[in-house]
Design a protein around this motif. Structure first.
Motif, PDB file in Angstrom:
ATOM      1  N   GLN A  44      -4.671 -12.555  -2.885  1.00  0.00           N
ATOM      2  CA  GLN A  44      -3.896 -12.910  -1.684  1.00  0.00           C
ATOM      3  C   GLN A  44      -2.409 -12.773  -1.962  1.00  0.00           C
ATOM      4  N   LEU A  45      -1.697 -12.235  -0.996  1.00  0.00           N
ATOM      5  CA  LEU A  45      -0.243 -12.153  -1.071  1.00  0.00           C
ATOM      6  C   LEU A  45       0.326 -12.609   0.264  1.00  0.00           C
ATOM      7  N   LEU A  46       1.381 -13.360   0.215  1.00  0.00           N
ATOM      8  CA  LEU A  46       2.053 -13.769   1.446  1.00  0.00           C
ATOM      9  C   LEU A  46       3.366 -13.002   1.524  1.00  0.00           C
TER      10      LEU A  46
ATOM     11  N   ILE B 222      -7.183 -18.119   5.504  1.00  0.00           N
ATOM     12  CA  ILE B 222      -7.297 -17.275   4.307  1.00  0.00           C
ATOM     13  C   ILE B 222      -8.596 -17.632   3.593  1.00  0.00           C
TER      14      ILE B 222
ATOM     15  N   ILE C 236      -4.797  -9.799   2.305  1.00  0.00           N
ATOM     16  CA  ILE C 236      -5.978 -10.316   1.609  1.00  0.00           C
ATOM     17  C   ILE C 236      -6.813  -9.134   1.128  1.00  0.00           C
TER      18      ILE C 236
ATOM     19  N   PRO D 143      -1.413 -10.303  -8.308  1.00  0.00           N
ATOM     20  CA  PRO D 143      -1.882 -11.329  -9.239  1.00  0.00           C
ATOM     21  C   PRO D 143      -3.345 -11.056  -9.587  1.00  0.00           C
TER      22      PRO D 143
ATOM     23  N   PHE E 272       5.597 -14.992  -2.929  1.00  0.00           N
ATOM     24  CA  PHE E 272       4.438 -14.472  -2.212  1.00  0.00           C
ATOM     25  C   PHE E 272       3.191 -14.395  -3.073  1.00  0.00           C
ATOM     26  N   VAL E 273       3.325 -14.696  -4.362  1.00  0.00           N
ATOM     27  CA  VAL E 273       2.177 -14.588  -5.257  1.00  0.00           C
ATOM     28  C   VAL E 273       1.687 -15.992  -5.631  1.00  0.00           C
ATOM     29  N   PRO E 274       0.409 -16.271  -5.457  1.00  0.00           N
ATOM     30  CA  PRO E 274      -0.104 -17.593  -5.826  1.00  0.00           C
ATOM     31  C   PRO E 274       0.071 -17.865  -7.323  1.00  0.00           C
TER      32      PRO E 274
ATOM     33  N   SER F 124       3.151  -5.534  -7.164  1.00  0.00           N
ATOM     34  CA  SER F 124       2.297  -6.026  -8.239  1.00  0.00           C
ATOM     35  C   SER F 124       1.335  -7.064  -7.669  1.00  0.00           C
TER      36      SER F 124
ATOM     37  N   ARG G 113       5.100   0.054  -3.735  1.00  0.00           N
ATOM     38  CA  ARG G 113       4.130  -0.620  -4.612  1.00  0.00           C
ATOM     39  C   ARG G 113       4.459  -2.101  -4.694  1.00  0.00           C
TER      40      ARG G 113
ATOM     41  N   GLN H  87      -4.436 -21.837  -1.838  1.00  0.00           N
ATOM     42  CA  GLN H  87      -3.512 -21.346  -2.862  1.00  0.00           C
ATOM     43  C   GLN H  87      -2.305 -22.266  -2.999  1.00  0.00           C
TER      44      GLN H  87
ATOM     45  N   TYR I 273      -0.378 -12.813   5.512  1.00  0.00           N
ATOM     46  CA  TYR I 273      -1.152 -12.691   4.272  1.00  0.00           C
ATOM     47  C   TYR I 273      -1.774 -11.300   4.186  1.00  0.00           C
TER      48      TYR I 273
ATOM     49  N   PRO J   6       9.103  -1.855 -11.319  1.00  0.00           N
ATOM     50  CA  PRO J   6       9.723  -0.562 -11.018  1.00  0.00           C
ATOM     51  C   PRO J   6      10.579  -0.074 -12.176  1.00  0.00           C
TER      52      PRO J   6
END
Lengths: 183, 400
Positions: free
Chosen positions: A160-162, B25, A123, A152, B36-38, A150, A148, B29, A121, A57
Motif C-alpha cells: 500500500q502507498l498513500l 484499504i 494498492i 515497501p 506515503f510508505v507504511p 520505491s 518510478r 497501516q 491509496y 534515482p
C-alpha cells in the motif's frame, strides 16, 4: 524440414534479456554525436539501474534518459524484458478515478483516502509469488519516460502507498496508454 | 469539542498520534505523518491490534470499513509499548476527540504500555521515557493543558505530583477508558450474550474495575491520602451490595497501594544545560536569487521553521526555497556534542550520503541547499549527540 527444440521458459527469459541488451548497444552506438554525455553511461550501468544494482534515482542516468530518446527506448525494453509483473494497459480512459490494472498474479487498485481529500491509496495485491519480490513500481509513458516509486515490502502479499492525487506516479497511472511494471 | 493530544512514550522521546482514520484499504497501516510508505514493523502488528480479535476491534468495534490508518509524528524504532496510547487514541478518535497535528489540545495524554490479549498492561523503561519527555511536559504546563500520564500499575514509585497532572496506574487498559470518559461498547458473544471465546476476556465487574483503577489527581500527598481514604470508604460501602461470588472474586485481587510519581522533579532536573536545534529556511530576497545564495555571493533571508512539541518541524515548501540553515542555540563553552544529519528520503545538493556529521555544537550555523527542481520530498533528521545529556533530535521535511 527444419526441426528445432523450443526453448524453455527460463531460456526464453535469457534470450529476451540478451536481445534487449543488444538493442541497447545498438542505440548506444547510434546515439547522436552531440550527446557525448549519454555515452558516459555504460550499458552495464543501465542494466544495473534496471535491475536495482544502481539505486533509484541516479541523477546521471536520469539526466541521460531525459535527454536521449533512444536510451529511454532501450531502457524501457530492458525493463520490460526482465522477469516480473507487467500489467495490461487500462481498458479505457476514465473521466474521474484511476482505473485498476491487472496482470497474471497481480492487480493494482486505487482507493481515495477518507482522511485526506488530496490523497489516494495505490494498492498492489500480489496473488502469486515471483522472485525477487518487487521493490519498485515503474510506469512508462508514450515517450518512454519512466516514473518510478520505491515499494515497501509486501505484507500478506499486499503493498500500500498513500500518494498525492497530483503526484507524478498517479498522473501516469491515470493514463491508460502507459506500461506498468513491478520491478 | 475538546481535543486531547495523545503521545506514545518512547525512550527516544514522545511520539504524537496525529490521526486515526478508517480507510477503504485491505490492510491497516501506520505511517509517518505526511509520508506515503507504511512503517513495516509496527504496521504488521497494528493490523492485528485493530482488527479481528485485536483489542481495538473488541473494545470499540465492529467497524465498517474495518481498516485503519494511524499517522505518527515520528518513527518508532522498536518496541511494542505503543499499544496503550494507540488504544486510547482509537477511543478518542471514535468520538472525534483526538487532537490532530494542527489542533490546539485541551489536554495531553502520555502513555506507555504493552497490551496483552486480556487487556492487561506492562511497560519497561518508564523512567527513561519520562526523562525524554521533559519538553512535552514543560509545553503542556505552559499551555495550561491537563496532563494525564498512563502507565501500568507498579511502574512508578514515590508519591508527589503537580497540579493539573494526573497519573493513572492501571493493569487493565479498559479501566483508562472509564477514567477518561471514553465511551466503549463490546460486541456480545453470540453464543452466550456475555462470555467470550478464543481467549477473549469477559468485561470486568464494575466494582473490580474501580478497585483496580488509581486515578490520583491532586497537588500533594495529602490529596493522595484523602483520595485513598475516600476510596476506602466508598469501597466498603460498595462491598455491602456485592454478591458472595463478586466478593470472592474481589478477595482474590490484591489491592495495590496508591502510587503517584514525582513528575515535577523529573521535569525540572532535565532542564539543565538547555540547548536547542534551530532550523531556518533560506529564502531569496527580492533582488537576490537562490543561485546567488548557492554560490555564496548572498546570504538570503532566514525564516524560522516552526517546531512542534515533539521536535518536528513544520513542512517547508520547496517553492522559492534555497536551502535550510541549521544552528544550535544555547551552546556555550561548557556544552559538548556533535551535530549530524540523517537523510531519510530525498537528497540535498552535494550531499550523497545517507548521514553526515556537521561538527561541534559550538560551530555552525550550517547550510544545506535544496535542488532547483525538487521532485521528491526531502525528509531528514538533525541530531545533537551529547556526552552529558540526552540526544536532541528534530525531523523536518521539504516538500515539492
Amino acid at each position: 524440414m527444419t526441426r528445432f527444440k523450443a526453448p524453455s521458459a527460463e531460456a526464453l527469459v535469457e534470450i529476451r534479456q540478451e536481445f534487449a541488451a543488444m538493442g541497447t548497444y545498438h542505440d548506444f552506438v547510434n546515439a547522436d554525436s552531440d550527446e557525448e554525455f549519454v555515452k558516459e553511461i555504460t550499458m552495464s550501468d543501465l542494466y544495473a539501474y534496471a535491475t536495482g544494482g544502481v539505486s533509484y534515482p541516479n541523477s546521471a542516468i536520469e539526466a541521460a534518459l531525459e535527454r536521449a530518446a533512444g536510451l529511454r527506448s532501450a531502457f524501457r525494453r530492458m525493463v520490460l524484458a526482465l522477469p516480473g509483473y507487467r500489467f495490461e494497459r487500462a481498458a479505457a480512459a476514465s473521466a474521474g478515478g484511476t482505473l485498476p490494472r491487472q496482470t497474471q498474479g497481480a492487480e493494482i487498485k486505487f482507493s481515495p483516502s477518507r482522511a485526506h481529500d488530496d490523497r489516494t491509496y495505490i494498492i498492489i495485491e500480489l496473488k502469486s509469488s515471483v522472485e525477487p519480490i518487487p521493490n519498485s513500481l515503474a510506469v512508462f509513458d508514450s515517450e518512454d519516460r519512466a516514473v518510478r516509486v520505491s515499494l515497501p515490502p509486501p505484507q500478506d502479499s499486499i503493498i500500500q502507498l498513500l500518494v498525492r492525487k497530483d503526484s507524478d506516479i498517479l498522473r501516469v497511472l491515470r493514463d491508460p496508454d502507459t506500461d506498468v511494471v513491478l520491478m | 469539542m475538546t481535543k486531547t493530544a495523545v503521545y506514545i512514550a518512547t525512550t527516544n522521546g514522545p511520539v504524537q498520534i496525529e490521526l486515526v482514520s478508517q480507510e477503504n484499504i485491505p490492510r491497516s497501516q501506520v505511517v509517518l505523518s505526511g509520508d506515503f510508505v507504511p512503517l513495516p514493523d509496527i504496521t504488521e502488528e497494528y493490523q492485528h491490534f485493530v482488527t479481528g480479535k485485536g483489542p481495538v476491534a473488541r473494545a470499540f468495534g465492529p467497524f465498517e470499513p474495518p481498516m485503519f490508518s494511524m499517522e505518527l509524528s515520528a518513527r518508532i524504532e522498536s518496541g511494542r509499548s505503543w499499544h496503550l496510547a494507540a488504544f486510547v487514541a482509537h477511543g478518542l478518535a471514535s468520538e472525534d476527540r483526538l487532537a490532530g497535528r494542527d489542533d490546539i489540545p485541551n489536554s495531553v495524554i502520555w502513555a506507555t504500555g504493552v497490551m496483552a490479549n486480556d487487556f492487561s498492561v506492562t511497560a519497561e523503561h518508564v523512567a527513561t521515557k519520562l526523562d525524554q519527555s521533559k519538553h512535552l511536559f514543560e509545553d503542556a504546563k505552559t499551555a495550561g493543558n491537563d496532563l494525564h500520564i498512563l502507565v501500568p500499575i507498579g511502574s512508578l514509585d514515590n508519591v508527589n505530583q503537580e497540579a493539573a497532572t494526573t497519573v493513572h496506574q492501571v493493569d487493565d487498559a479498559r479501566e483508562i477508558l472509564q477514567n477518561l470518559s471514553i465511551g466503549t461498547h463490546r460486541p456480545k458473544d453470540p453464543s452466550s450474550g456475555q462470555t467470550s471465546t478464543h481467549g477473549e476476556v469477559q468485561p470486568l465487574p464494575a466494582i473490580l474495575k474501580r478497585w483496580r483503577t488509581w486515578a490520583i489527581a491532586g497537588t500533594s500527598a495529602l490529596v493522595v491520602a484523602v483520595v485513598a481514604e475516600i476510596a476506602a470508604d466508598w469501597a466498603t460501602s460498595e462491598m455491602r451490595d456485592l454478591s458472595p461470588d463478586e466478593k470472592s472474586k474481589l478477595a482474590m485481587v490484591p489491592r495495590p497501594p496508591p502510587k503517584t510519581v514525582d513528575v515535577a522533579s523529573k521535569v525540572s532536573s532535565l532542564s539543565v544545560k538547555k540547548i536547542a536545534i534551530q532550523l531556518e529556511e533560506i529564502r531569496p530576497s527580492p533582488e537576490i536569487s537562490c543561485a546567488a545564495v548557492h554560490f555564496g555571493s548572498a546570504s538570503g533571508s532566514l525564516v524560522p521553521v516552526r517546531l512542534n512539541r515533539t521536535g518536528e518541524g513544520s513542512k517547508s515548501s520547496a517553492a522559492g526555497l534555497c536551502g535550510i540553515q541549521i544552528g544550535v542555540t544555547g551552546s556555550d563553552r561548557s556544552s559538548d556534542g556533535r551535530v549530524s544529519v540523517q537523510i531519510l528520503d530525498g537528497r540535498f545538493v552535494g550531499r550523497e550520503n545517507a548521514s553526515f556529521d556537521l561538527g561541534s555544537v559550538h560551530k555552525g550555523p550550517w547550510r544545506l541547499y535544496v535542488p532547483r527542481t525538487l521532485n521528491e520530498a526531502i525528509l531528514y533528521k538533525v541530531k545533537v549527540d551529547r556526552r552529558n545529556g540526552p540526544v536532541l533530535s528534530i525531523s523536518h521535511k521539504v516538500v515539492p
